[in-house]
Structure formats: C-alpha cells, structure tokens
Scaffold this motif. Sequence first.
Motif, PDB file in Angstrom:
ATOM      1  N   ASP A 103      66.460   4.789  22.587  1.00  8.28           N
ATOM      2  CA  ASP A 103      67.942   4.538  22.432  1.00  8.28           C
ATOM      3  C   ASP A 103      67.898   2.936  22.387  1.00  8.28           C
ATOM      4  N   ARG A 104      67.628   2.229  21.128  1.00 10.38           N
ATOM      5  CA  ARG A 104      67.271   0.936  20.937  1.00 10.38           C
ATOM      6  C   ARG A 104      68.440  -0.046  21.048  1.00 10.38           C
ATOM      7  N   GLU A 105      69.708   0.282  20.633  1.00  7.83           N
ATOM      8  CA  GLU A 105      70.879  -0.470  20.967  1.00  7.83           C
ATOM      9  C   GLU A 105      71.451  -0.402  22.262  1.00  7.83           C
ATOM     10  N   HIS A 106      71.186   0.429  22.922  1.00  7.09           N
ATOM     11  CA  HIS A 106      71.808   0.689  24.551  1.00  7.09           C
ATOM     12  C   HIS A 106      70.766   0.578  25.562  1.00  7.09           C
ATOM     13  N   ALA A 107      69.519   0.081  25.347  1.00  9.83           N
ATOM     14  CA  ALA A 107      68.548   0.029  26.117  1.00  9.83           C
ATOM     15  C   ALA A 107      68.690  -0.741  27.372  1.00  9.83           C
ATOM     16  N   LEU A 108      69.145  -2.252  26.945  1.00  6.88           N
ATOM     17  CA  LEU A 108      69.597  -3.045  28.043  1.00  6.88           C
ATOM     18  C   LEU A 108      71.015  -2.585  28.841  1.00  6.88           C
ATOM     19  N   ARG A 109      71.718  -1.726  28.372  1.00  6.73           N
ATOM     20  CA  ARG A 109      73.035  -1.274  29.155  1.00  6.73           C
ATOM     21  C   ARG A 109      72.593  -0.392  30.098  1.00  6.73           C
ATOM     22  N   TYR A 110      71.434   0.486  29.754  1.00  3.39           N
ATOM     23  CA  TYR A 110      71.010   1.371  30.979  1.00  3.39           C
ATOM     24  C   TYR A 110      70.398   0.577  31.996  1.00  3.39           C
ATOM     25  N   LEU A 111      69.777  -0.750  31.744  1.00  6.25           N
ATOM     26  CA  LEU A 111      69.162  -1.363  33.008  1.00  6.25           C
ATOM     27  C   LEU A 111      70.431  -2.226  33.774  1.00  6.25           C
ATOM     28  N   PHE A 163      59.473  -1.094  37.501  1.00  5.86           N
ATOM     29  CA  PHE A 163      60.211  -0.147  37.215  1.00  5.86           C
ATOM     30  C   PHE A 163      61.460  -0.419  36.011  1.00  5.86           C
ATOM     31  N   LEU A 164      61.714  -1.630  36.200  1.00  8.84           N
ATOM     32  CA  LEU A 164      62.632  -1.863  35.163  1.00  8.84           C
ATOM     33  C   LEU A 164      61.933  -2.351  33.671  1.00  8.84           C
ATOM     34  N   GLY A 165      60.903  -2.933  33.676  1.00 10.92           N
ATOM     35  CA  GLY A 165      60.163  -3.107  32.588  1.00 10.92           C
ATOM     36  C   GLY A 165      59.505  -1.980  31.665  1.00 10.92           C
ATOM     37  N   LEU A 166      59.187  -0.636  32.549  1.00 12.49           N
ATOM     38  CA  LEU A 166      58.814   0.378  31.913  1.00 12.49           C
ATOM     39  C   LEU A 166      59.886   1.184  31.465  1.00 12.49           C
ATOM     40  N   LEU A 167      61.063   1.236  32.060  1.00 13.90           N
ATOM     41  CA  LEU A 167      62.280   1.895  31.932  1.00 13.90           C
ATOM     42  C   LEU A 167      62.732   1.447  30.554  1.00 13.90           C
ATOM     43  N   TYR A 168      62.826  -0.184  30.354  1.00 14.58           N
ATOM     44  CA  TYR A 168      63.145  -0.803  29.379  1.00 14.58           C
ATOM     45  C   TYR A 168      62.553  -0.349  28.142  1.00 14.58           C
ATOM     46  N   PHE A 169      61.269  -0.509  28.071  1.00 16.22           N
ATOM     47  CA  PHE A 169      60.432   0.087  26.889  1.00 16.22           C
ATOM     48  C   PHE A 169      60.461   1.578  26.900  1.00 16.22           C
ATOM     49  N   LEU A 170      60.616   2.426  27.630  1.00 16.76           N
ATOM     50  CA  LEU A 170      60.851   3.778  27.280  1.00 16.76           C
ATOM     51  C   LEU A 170      62.019   4.066  26.669  1.00 16.76           C
ATOM     52  N   CYS A 218      72.553   1.722  43.159  1.00 17.71           N
ATOM     53  CA  CYS A 218      72.187   1.517  41.910  1.00 17.71           C
ATOM     54  C   CYS A 218      71.795   2.876  41.198  1.00 17.71           C
ATOM     55  N   ALA A 219      71.100   3.725  41.675  1.00 23.93           N
ATOM     56  CA  ALA A 219      70.608   4.732  41.115  1.00 23.93           C
ATOM     57  C   ALA A 219      72.135   5.814  40.838  1.00 23.93           C
ATOM     58  N   VAL A 220      72.972   5.916  41.748  1.00 26.24           N
ATOM     59  CA  VAL A 220      74.164   6.522  41.541  1.00 26.24           C
ATOM     60  C   VAL A 220      75.212   5.818  40.354  1.00 26.24           C
ATOM     61  N   TRP A 221      75.197   4.401  40.372  1.00 21.06           N
ATOM     62  CA  TRP A 221      75.574   3.901  39.251  1.00 21.06           C
ATOM     63  C   TRP A 221      75.125   4.157  38.077  1.00 21.06           C
ATOM     64  N   SER A 222      73.841   4.240  37.966  1.00 20.10           N
ATOM     65  CA  SER A 222      73.276   4.612  36.743  1.00 20.10           C
ATOM     66  C   SER A 222      73.308   5.796  36.259  1.00 20.10           C
ATOM     67  N   VAL A 223      73.360   6.916  37.235  1.00 19.52           N
ATOM     68  CA  VAL A 223      73.618   8.248  36.730  1.00 19.52           C
ATOM     69  C   VAL A 223      75.007   8.396  35.769  1.00 19.52           C
ATOM     70  N   ALA A 224      76.056   7.600  36.805  1.00 18.62           N
ATOM     71  CA  ALA A 224      77.456   7.671  36.150  1.00 18.62           C
ATOM     72  C   ALA A 224      77.364   7.004  34.856  1.00 18.62           C
ATOM     73  N   GLN A 225      76.737   5.897  34.624  1.00 24.60           N
ATOM     74  CA  GLN A 225      76.634   4.980  33.482  1.00 24.60           C
ATOM     75  C   GLN A 225      75.998   5.955  32.445  1.00 24.60           C
ATOM     76  N   VAL A 226      75.080   6.708  32.838  1.00 20.77           N
ATOM     77  CA  VAL A 226      74.391   7.588  31.580  1.00 20.77           C
ATOM     78  C   VAL A 226      75.204   8.614  31.196  1.00 20.77           C
ATOM     79  N   ARG A 227      76.037   9.233  32.055  1.00 21.59           N
ATOM     80  CA  ARG A 227      76.924  10.209  31.509  1.00 21.59           C
ATOM     81  C   ARG A 227      78.076   9.564  30.784  1.00 21.59           C
ATOM     82  N   ARG A 228      78.466   8.471  31.009  1.00 22.17           N
ATOM     83  CA  ARG A 228      79.452   7.780  30.622  1.00 22.17           C
ATOM     84  C   ARG A 228      79.156   7.445  28.971  1.00 22.17           C
ATOM     85  N   LEU A 229      77.805   6.932  29.139  1.00 20.46           N
ATOM     86  CA  LEU A 229      77.256   6.517  27.500  1.00 20.46           C
ATOM     87  C   LEU A 229      76.927   7.508  26.711  1.00 20.46           C
TER      88      LEU A 229
END
Length: 122
Positions: free
Chosen positions: A59-67, A47-54, A97-108
């Motif tokens: 968004d090359r500069e923020h890809a790691l921040r989404y993980l 999951f994390l590997g494919l998510l990072y590559f997608l 982790c999914a809830v935290w991710s949704v909040a982070q995506v909205r913030r970014l």
Amino acid sequence: MAFGIAAIFACGIVGVAEDMYYFATDVVFWNTWRFHPASIFTGTVAFLGLLYFLLRMHDREHALRYLEPYMPLLGLSGANLALKVNGAWLLPVAFACAVWSVAQVRRLRDSRPKARRISAFK
C-alpha cells in the motif's frame, strides 16, 4: 503479515546486538537479565524500516501512515538510549503502540472502497 515479519526480524536484530555485547564484554545476557538500550533502539529502527518497506510494496500511499503509531516507541527508545536506563518501561509503550496500530489498520481498511465483483453470468 508484514507486522509479524518485521517483529521477528527486529527480535533477531536485538539478539544479534546482545550477542555482540557478549563478545565485546564477556557478560552473558542471563547474568544481567536486561536488554541494552542500544539493542532496543536498533531493534526498533529495524522493525520500522522493514515494516515500511513491506507496507510500501502493498500500500504505497498509506505506508507512512501505518508507521505513525510506532513513532512514540522510536522516540522513547532513543531517549532510553541517551539516558542509558533499563528498558523495561518501554514494554507498556510498545503494547500501547501495537494496540493503536491495530485500531489504525482497521480504520484504514474500513475507509478503503470495497472492490465490486462483477459476475460473468449476467
């Protein structure tokens, strides 16, 4: 979209890993009713590997921040693999982790500057 694609891919990887256990041990999933720690860890890494590559394509500069929100899940699934316990306790961790991710995506997305549309008819 990338999160959904990566989640479906990870579920497929978990299914393949469980199927490999079936062929190795002849114990089917519905007789044990639990996922093996190795398949959970493999699915998390997939999951994390494919998510990072997608995300890197988009968004090359923020890809790691989404993980970042999923790192506790990776660490705890690795600990689950080392301890060989039932992985049911990872479900609340995955949900958090999914809830935290949704909040982070909205913030970014809110922090990015909005593109201005220039009218051709000025």
